[in-house]
Design an enzyme around this catalytic site. Sequence first.
Site, PDB file in Angstrom:
ATOM      1  N   SER A 293       0.827  -1.199  -0.003  1.00 29.21           N
ATOM      2  CA  SER A 293       0.163  -0.026  -0.271  1.00 29.21           C
ATOM      3  C   SER A 293       0.937   1.244   0.028  1.00 29.21           C
ATOM      4  CB  SER A 293      -1.029  -0.076   1.124  1.00 29.21           C
ATOM      5  OG  SER A 293      -1.876   1.064   1.075  1.00 29.21           O
TER       6      SER A 293
ATOM      7  N   ASP B 195      -0.227  -3.993  -3.946  1.00 27.09           N
ATOM      8  CA  ASP B 195      -1.340  -3.152  -4.182  1.00 27.09           C
ATOM      9  C   ASP B 195      -1.223  -1.830  -3.765  1.00 27.09           C
ATOM     10  OD1 ASP B 195      -3.827  -3.404  -5.174  1.00 27.09           O
ATOM     11  OD2 ASP B 195      -4.864  -3.079  -3.276  1.00 27.09           O
TER      12      ASP B 195
ATOM     13  N   HIS C  21      -7.737  -5.515  -0.445  1.00 25.07           N
ATOM     14  CA  HIS C  21      -6.290  -4.663  -0.241  1.00 25.07           C
ATOM     15  C   HIS C  21      -5.473  -5.722   0.083  1.00 25.07           C
ATOM     16  CE1 HIS C  21      -4.012  -1.360  -0.778  1.00 25.07           C
ATOM     17  NE2 HIS C  21      -4.147  -0.691   0.469  1.00 25.07           N
TER      18      HIS C  21
END
Length: 303
Positions: free
Chosen positions: A157, A183, A257
């Site tokens: 992230s 991601d 996610h």
Amino acid sequence: MICLYIEPGTTGENELKFTTLPRGFCSNCCPAKVYRDVRFVLYTRANPDSGVAIERLKAGAARAAGVDPSLPSVIFIHGFSEMSPGQSGRNIVDAYLSRQDNYNLILLDWSELSTFPWYVIAVRNVKYVGLRLKQFIEVFNESGEIPIGNLHVIGFSLGAHIAGVAGKILGADLRIPRITGLDPALPEFSLNDTSNRLTATDADYVDVIHTDSGVFGIPISIGHADFYPNGGRALQPGCLPSDLVGRLANHVVACSHVRAWRLYAQSVRDERAFPSTKCNVWRGPNRQCNFSTDAYMGYPNTK
């Protein structure tokens, strides 16, 4: 006290100038200091549970913590609102320690600068944490304790963008061999502005796993190799609300996610877990996916 905001400026070679947020924004905030609030913690088979902090960015500190310069080194960077080691870091460490080969596993802990619910502030702090990572790599590459040629940086992230920033500012003379983005975060990042996010130019090889494209994760290809398990977007298998009854709300919202680091950890344990095929169009009547194994996603994916 929560340490949130860093103001640019320098007060020394390895020190940044810090300040609090504007008056009234956060009454419980304290000045953030990157040399205090960004920590590097080493995990090995000798210290698999609690880890050993690499206390200072000075020659000899990494070896004193237990780094073996002859081994490959992995730096993992967590995402927004995580503690360290947290679920992602703990799973990555355990996966690598399950292998027969040995590694220096280093978790970059920036949890003091990525505290819930101040996401926008965490995004601003990405570049400063990236600078600290760049300094870490420079110091210990020069000392020979963590040779950059044996380094793999993995970020989830916002952590993926921290890795990207470090790669950008290292420059052409000192290149990270591989960055893996799990991601990479989308909110507050421009798809057109690449200055503060991960791109394919930030390392010799950049591979990316997309699991929540267009929601929490960037929806476009940004690496040398981009993988889209189950189409790369929500809802990933097992993430339907009915599958998550009894879980906390944030687990439901971020389920697709966080699947990125879960899949990567599984690929460390099983290198052939995720056979993948090149595919320009994978949906609709013009679909161009006749499956063949062109690569394996995650850990085994190299140039």
